[in-house]
Design an enzyme around this catalytic site. Structure first.
Site, PDB file in Angstrom:
ATOM      1  N   ASP A  40       0.835  -1.200   0.000  1.00  0.00           N
ATOM      2  CA  ASP A  40       0.000   0.000   0.000  1.00  0.00           C
ATOM      3  C   ASP A  40       0.871   1.253   0.000  1.00  0.00           C
ATOM      4  OD1 ASP A  40      -2.463  -1.350  -0.093  1.00  0.00           O
ATOM      5  OD2 ASP A  40      -2.405  -1.730   2.051  1.00  0.00           O
TER       6      ASP A  40
ATOM      7  N   LYS B 241     -11.468  -3.932  -5.638  1.00  0.00           N
ATOM      8  CA  LYS B 241     -12.803  -4.008  -5.009  1.00  0.00           C
ATOM      9  C   LYS B 241     -13.875  -3.340  -5.867  1.00  0.00           C
ATOM     10  CE  LYS B 241     -11.071  -4.128  -0.245  1.00  0.00           C
ATOM     11  NZ  LYS B 241      -9.636  -3.826  -0.388  1.00  0.00           N
ATOM     12  N   LEU B 242     -14.070  -3.872  -7.068  1.00  0.00           N
ATOM     13  CA  LEU B 242     -15.015  -3.237  -8.000  1.00  0.00           C
ATOM     14  C   LEU B 242     -16.454  -3.355  -7.506  1.00  0.00           C
ATOM     15  CD1 LEU B 242     -13.623  -4.512 -11.416  1.00  0.00           C
ATOM     16  CD2 LEU B 242     -12.968  -2.480 -10.135  1.00  0.00           C
TER      17      LEU B 242
ATOM     18  N   ASP C  99     -20.260  -1.532  -8.996  1.00  0.00           N
ATOM     19  CA  ASP C  99     -21.059  -0.546  -9.743  1.00  0.00           C
ATOM     20  C   ASP C  99     -22.152  -1.347 -10.418  1.00  0.00           C
ATOM     21  OD1 ASP C  99     -21.931   1.673 -11.350  1.00  0.00           O
ATOM     22  OD2 ASP C  99     -19.938   2.545 -11.154  1.00  0.00           O
ATOM     23  N   ILE C 100     -22.838  -0.776 -11.400  1.00  0.00           N
ATOM     24  CA  ILE C 100     -23.856  -1.564 -12.099  1.00  0.00           C
ATOM     25  C   ILE C 100     -23.155  -2.651 -12.919  1.00  0.00           C
ATOM     26  CG2 ILE C 100     -25.581   0.276 -12.126  1.00  0.00           C
ATOM     27  CD1 ILE C 100     -24.795   0.766 -15.074  1.00  0.00           C
TER      28      ILE C 100
HETATM   29  O1  C5P Z   1      -2.140  -2.843   6.714  1.00  0.00           O
HETATM   30  P1  C5P Z   1      -3.159  -3.952   6.814  1.00  0.00           P
HETATM   31  O2  C5P Z   1      -2.539  -5.301   7.143  1.00  0.00           O
HETATM   32  O3  C5P Z   1      -4.346  -3.599   7.678  1.00  0.00           O
HETATM   33  O4  C5P Z   1      -3.681  -4.079   5.301  1.00  0.00           O
HETATM   34  C1  C5P Z   1      -4.771  -4.851   4.961  1.00  0.00           C
HETATM   35  C2  C5P Z   1      -4.960  -4.770   3.483  1.00  0.00           C
HETATM   36  O5  C5P Z   1      -6.072  -5.607   3.142  1.00  0.00           O
HETATM   37  C3  C5P Z   1      -5.283  -3.375   2.941  1.00  0.00           C
HETATM   38  O6  C5P Z   1      -4.615  -3.270   1.687  1.00  0.00           O
HETATM   39  C4  C5P Z   1      -6.777  -3.373   2.730  1.00  0.00           C
HETATM   40  O7  C5P Z   1      -7.162  -2.629   1.603  1.00  0.00           O
HETATM   41  C5  C5P Z   1      -7.063  -4.860   2.474  1.00  0.00           C
HETATM   42  N1  C5P Z   1      -8.390  -5.344   2.822  1.00  0.00           N
HETATM   43  C6  C5P Z   1      -8.972  -5.192   4.076  1.00  0.00           C
HETATM   44  N2  C5P Z   1     -10.234  -5.663   4.326  1.00  0.00           N
HETATM   45  C7  C5P Z   1     -10.905  -6.334   3.388  1.00  0.00           C
HETATM   46  C8  C5P Z   1     -10.311  -6.530   2.119  1.00  0.00           C
HETATM   47  C9  C5P Z   1      -9.046  -6.022   1.882  1.00  0.00           C
HETATM   48  O8  C5P Z   1      -8.331  -4.622   4.957  1.00  0.00           O
HETATM   49  N3  C5P Z   1     -12.090  -6.857   3.652  1.00  0.00           N
END
Ligand code: C5P
Length: 235
Positions: free
Chosen positions: A12, A63-64, A66-67
């Site tokens: 990230d 994480k798409l 939309d319609i």
């Molecule tokens: O830094 P951390 O370990 O909290 O990162 C978790 C990652 O997982 C982030 O990139 C976040 O976008 C992703 N994520 C989440 N929850 C979800 C799906 C994905 O935290 N349900």
């Protein structure tokens, strides 16, 4: 058993060079990486392809939602980039999920159930009078019906989902992983790496515990030790 395959590190970062540096450093110690909105909104498809050249499995987590028509066309653009995994929100509904599954080729489609940054008080504020478990199960069943490959949820829900879903090959994917309870950041439903594996997770999405560490490789080693300890108990 090669436990490193369970670990996908969430890269990230906005900066592509910083991302590449970290990936090169940890590549040998993890099963893959996850690229999400933060990276993609700056570096786009060309940035993604640059990372792909490093030869590591990639989960493209956009994480798409939309319609159905809009998501299908956007997913097609992303599937053309050949990510190993692509995420969509199951709350987009059955038709939207089916449209993406119909074009997936070799990319595995992962359905997001309930973000691990949300808990029951958030569900209540949306007007849902359901437990986390029931809400996640409902969404998981939509995903299963549409034919998704994997399901993203917290580790807490996996044992229940394993009992209530028919697809025994469903890949359980778990974010919200923390070695230490006091490092929650913005996550609410957290579990340790070992506990998540014990519950049945096959893919741990771990971001800040690795990326913000002063010694990322040592952090991965601690995560691997925790997995190993619980895995022995599981079997
Ligand atoms: O830094 P951390 O370990 O909290 O990162 C978790 C990652 O997982 C982030 O990139 C976040 O976008 C992703 N994520 C989440 N929850 C979800 C799906 C994905 O935290 N349900």
């Amino acid at each position: 058993m090669n436990f490193r395959n369970f670990i996908f590190c969430a890269i990230d970062f906005t900066d592509i060079e910083q991302s590449k540096r970290l990936i090169s450093k940890i590549q040998k110690y993890v099963g893959g990486i996850k690229i999400g909105l933060e990276f993609f909104s700056r570096n786009g498809p060309s940035g993604f392809l640059e990372i792909k050249k490093l030869g590591i499995p990639i989960f493209l987590d956009l994480k798409l939602k939309d319609i159905p028509n809009t998501v299908k066309k956007s997913a097609q653009n992303l599937i053309n980039l050949k990510p190993d995994y692509l995420s969509i929100h199951l709350s987009g509904g059955l038709k939207m999920v089916e449209e993406v599954v119909s074009i997936k080729k070799n990319t595995k489609i992962l359905g997001i159930s309930m973000l691990t940054s949300l808990d029951n008080s958030d569900l209540k504020s949306f007007g849902y009078n359901l437990s986390n478990l029931d809400y996640v199960e409902n969404l998981a069943k939509i995903g299963e019906k549409a034919g998704i490959d994997g399901l993203v949820s917290s580790a807490e829900e996996i044992p229940h989902l394993k009992r209530n879903l028919n697809n025994t090959n469903m890949l359980f994917v778990t974010p919200g992983i923390r070695l230490y309870k006091n490092k929650m950041n913005d996550q609410k439903r957290i579990n340790s790496p070992g506990q998540a594996i014990k519950n049945g997770s096959k893919m741990l999405i771990i971001g800040r515990s690795i990326t913000q560490s002063s010694d990322p490789i040592n952090s991965i080693k601690c995560i691997l030790q925790d997995i190993e300890k619980h895995y022995e108990h599981k079997n």
